[in-house]
Scaffold this motif. Structure first.
Motif, mmCIF file in Angstrom:
data_model
loop_
_atom_site.group_PDB
_atom_site.id
_atom_site.type_symbol
_atom_site.label_atom_id
_atom_site.label_comp_id
_atom_site.label_asym_id
_atom_site.label_seq_id
_atom_site.Cartn_x
_atom_site.Cartn_y
_atom_site.Cartn_z
ATOM 1 N N ARG A 1 0.901 -1.342 0.013
ATOM 2 C CA ARG A 1 0.092 -0.104 -0.176
ATOM 3 C C ARG A 1 1.006 1.238 -0.040
ATOM 4 O O ARG A 1 2.166 1.151 0.230
ATOM 5 N N GLU A 2 0.332 2.337 -0.348
ATOM 6 C CA GLU A 2 0.907 3.670 -0.188
ATOM 7 C C GLU A 2 1.679 3.948 0.795
ATOM 8 O O GLU A 2 2.812 4.571 1.051
ATOM 9 N N GLY A 3 0.984 3.755 1.915
ATOM 10 C CA GLY A 3 1.578 3.913 3.448
ATOM 11 C C GLY A 3 2.735 3.031 3.860
ATOM 12 O O GLY A 3 2.764 2.994 5.355
ATOM 13 N N GLU A 4 2.930 1.961 3.246
ATOM 14 C CA GLU A 4 3.796 0.959 3.695
ATOM 15 C C GLU A 4 5.521 1.340 3.063
ATOM 16 O O GLU A 4 5.776 1.807 2.086
ATOM 17 N N TYR A 16 4.730 6.927 6.504
ATOM 18 C CA TYR A 16 4.571 5.476 6.154
ATOM 19 C C TYR A 16 4.899 4.524 7.497
ATOM 20 O O TYR A 16 5.396 5.119 8.578
ATOM 21 N N HIS A 17 4.651 3.195 7.533
ATOM 22 C CA HIS A 17 4.696 2.149 8.539
ATOM 23 C C HIS A 17 5.622 1.273 7.526
ATOM 24 O O HIS A 17 5.548 0.634 6.825
ATOM 25 N N ASP A 43 -3.010 8.644 -0.164
ATOM 26 C CA ASP A 43 -3.926 7.634 0.761
ATOM 27 C C ASP A 43 -3.090 6.696 1.205
ATOM 28 O O ASP A 43 -2.533 5.559 0.412
ATOM 29 N N PRO A 44 -2.794 6.513 2.470
ATOM 30 C CA PRO A 44 -1.945 5.296 2.845
ATOM 31 C C PRO A 44 -2.384 3.993 2.735
ATOM 32 O O PRO A 44 -1.841 2.871 2.518
ATOM 33 N N ASP A 45 -3.798 4.002 2.398
ATOM 34 C CA ASP A 45 -4.518 2.419 2.279
ATOM 35 C C ASP A 45 -4.698 2.283 0.857
ATOM 36 O O ASP A 45 -5.251 1.000 0.463
ATOM 37 N N ALA A 46 -4.280 3.309 -0.014
ATOM 38 C CA ALA A 46 -4.418 2.991 -1.412
ATOM 39 C C ALA A 46 -3.488 1.791 -2.074
ATOM 40 O O ALA A 46 -2.378 1.685 -1.614
ATOM 41 N N ALA A 47 -4.185 1.048 -3.140
ATOM 42 C CA ALA A 47 -3.369 -0.219 -3.464
ATOM 43 C C ALA A 47 -2.540 0.472 -4.309
ATOM 44 O O ALA A 47 -2.567 1.549 -5.170
#
Length: 424
Positions: free
Chosen positions: A133-136, A170-171, A234-238
């Motif tokens: 995901r974008e936030g990883e 980011y995580h 969007d951190p959850d965006a694929a």
């Protein structure tokens, strides 16, 4: 004779120690220069081996390699995003990974790239998973951050007064295996997220958002555009890694050709006026040739120091023989042949010089290890320090020189008559 020599060395331990230390320090200087230069060359070559072909906008080939392979912060011009789409569709390409940089966190560079590069860079993960995901994010083996930790990207660096992005946090999802390269200190994030937080979703924004990919242009971008072109993420965006001609501009693309022949053909095809394609190893070879003069200067300095030490040893030796004239005369008076006197003096001096050379190799090796460790800590490039076959020739030359040098005091003692020595 050996017992006599050892007894003599114990009695004259202070002078013997000075001789050993002089030889050791001079030898260590030369050995450390040779070992460190070799470690730097091997370490950088191994780091470059990770990447077969690098494509970037027209400009300096050396700077392209230093920025993309060794992650050295420096401005790179952007090439059109359509180059990525063209490479992705090329049957000669196994995979093509775009990279974008300019952000950092806690001194670690943040590199925008793809899942393909993250999977192939180190041959897998040491723990966790690839970002999906974008936030990883995925971190290198030398990044001292825990899985699940937060990464707040900063434009530029803290020392330069960089600005922290608020568009995305980011995580950490995974950690790569060690590669022995600068990428061990890198934080890998989806290139899609980098484009989004810099407002580069579409091709027409690439030119306007170029400044935000380069930390050195932060002040200029802030002055001209408020706080630069920031977008939304969007951190959850694929992730969508199907590249087309609409991709934003890019500083570099790392390419894995299917065959060696394909690599040469691709390099030829992309060495036009708008793009440049290079083999990192080839660029480094040219860089080594340029830096060869610097190595010769260092070797010359080390050789000069060794020559000065040799001259000092000759002076010390002459004084030493002068102080031992009575001892030599007594030995001759008691019937010791000249050959025995020559052998005793030669063995004593050769033994001291040989010990100094051996100690010098050990000190030079230790110095190279320490220096390589310091450089590896800051650069992330593993620099292997070790002796090679040609180093045996260096040791042989030094021992041959020691053989000749030790003959000087031995000859002085050999020519000395008992009567002259006892009258001294």
């Amino acid at each position: 004779m050996i017992r006599f020599i050892l007894s003599d060395l114990r009695r004259l331990w202070a002078g013997s120690l000075v001789v050993v230390l002089l030889v050791a320090l001079a030898t260590a200087l030369g050995v450390s220069v040779v070992l460190q230069e070799r470690a730097l060359r091997l370490g950088s070559a191994r780091a470059a081996d990770k990447f077969d072909l690098v494509i970037g906008a027209g400009g300096s080939e050396t700077q392209l390699v230093l920025s993309s392979v060794f992650l050295q912060p420096s401005p790179l011009p952007l090439m059109p995003g359509e180059v990525l789409g063209k490479l992705a569709a090329d049957p000669r390409v196994d995979w093509a990974a775009p990279i974008g940089f300019g952000d950092s966190f806690s001194g670690y560079p943040i590199v925008g790239t793809t899942t393909m590069l993250a999977q192939n860079l180190s041959g897998g993960l040491a723990e966790g998973k690839i970002f999906a995901r974008e936030g990883e994010a995925v971190i290198g083996s030398a990044v001292k951050l825990p899985l699940g930790g937060e990464i707040k990207p900063m434009h530029g660096s803290l020392e330069e007064g960089g600005e922290t992005h608020t568009e995305l946090v980011y995580h950490i999802a995974g950690r790569l295996r060690p590669t022995g390269t600068t990428w061990d200190r890198a934080i890998l994030v989806p290139i899609q997220a980098v484009w989004h937080i810099h407002g580069m979703e579409a091709k027409e924004h690439a030119e306007n958002g170029a400044e935000d990919l380069h930390d050195h242009e932060h002040e200029e971008a802030s002055a001209d555009h408020g706080h630069g072109h920031h977008g939304k993420a969007d951190p959850d965006a694929a992730l969508d890694e199907s590249w087309t001609a609409e991709a934003p501009g890019l500083p570099a693309i790392l390419v894995k050709p299917k065959t060696i022949a394909d690599a040469y053909k691709l390099r030829q095809d992309y060495r036009s006026g708008n793009t440049v394609a290079v083999f990192p190893g080839e660029v480094l070879t040219n860089l080594y040739a340029t830096l060869g003069d610097a190595k010769q200067i260092l070797v010359a300095v080390a050789s000069g120091a060794q020559a000065l030490v040799a001259a000092s040893l000759v002076l010390v030796t002459v004084i030493h023989i002068g102080q031992r004239r009575r001892q030599i005369g007594a030995l001759r008076a008691f019937g010791a042949p000249r050959g025995a006197i020559f052998g005793i003096v030669w063995l004593e001096f050769f033994f001291l010089v040989a010990i100094g050379i051996a100690l010098g190799f050990a000190l030079g090796y230790a110095a190279a290890l320490i220096l390589s460790g310091m450089l590896s800590q800051t650069s992330g490039v593993a620099m292997p320090v070790g002796f090679a076959r040609e180093d045996a020739w260096l040791a042989a030359v030094l021992l041959a020189f020691a053989t000749i040098l030790a003959a000087l005091p031995a000859v002085l003692a050999y020519r000395q008559s008992p009567a002259q020595a006892l009258r001294a």
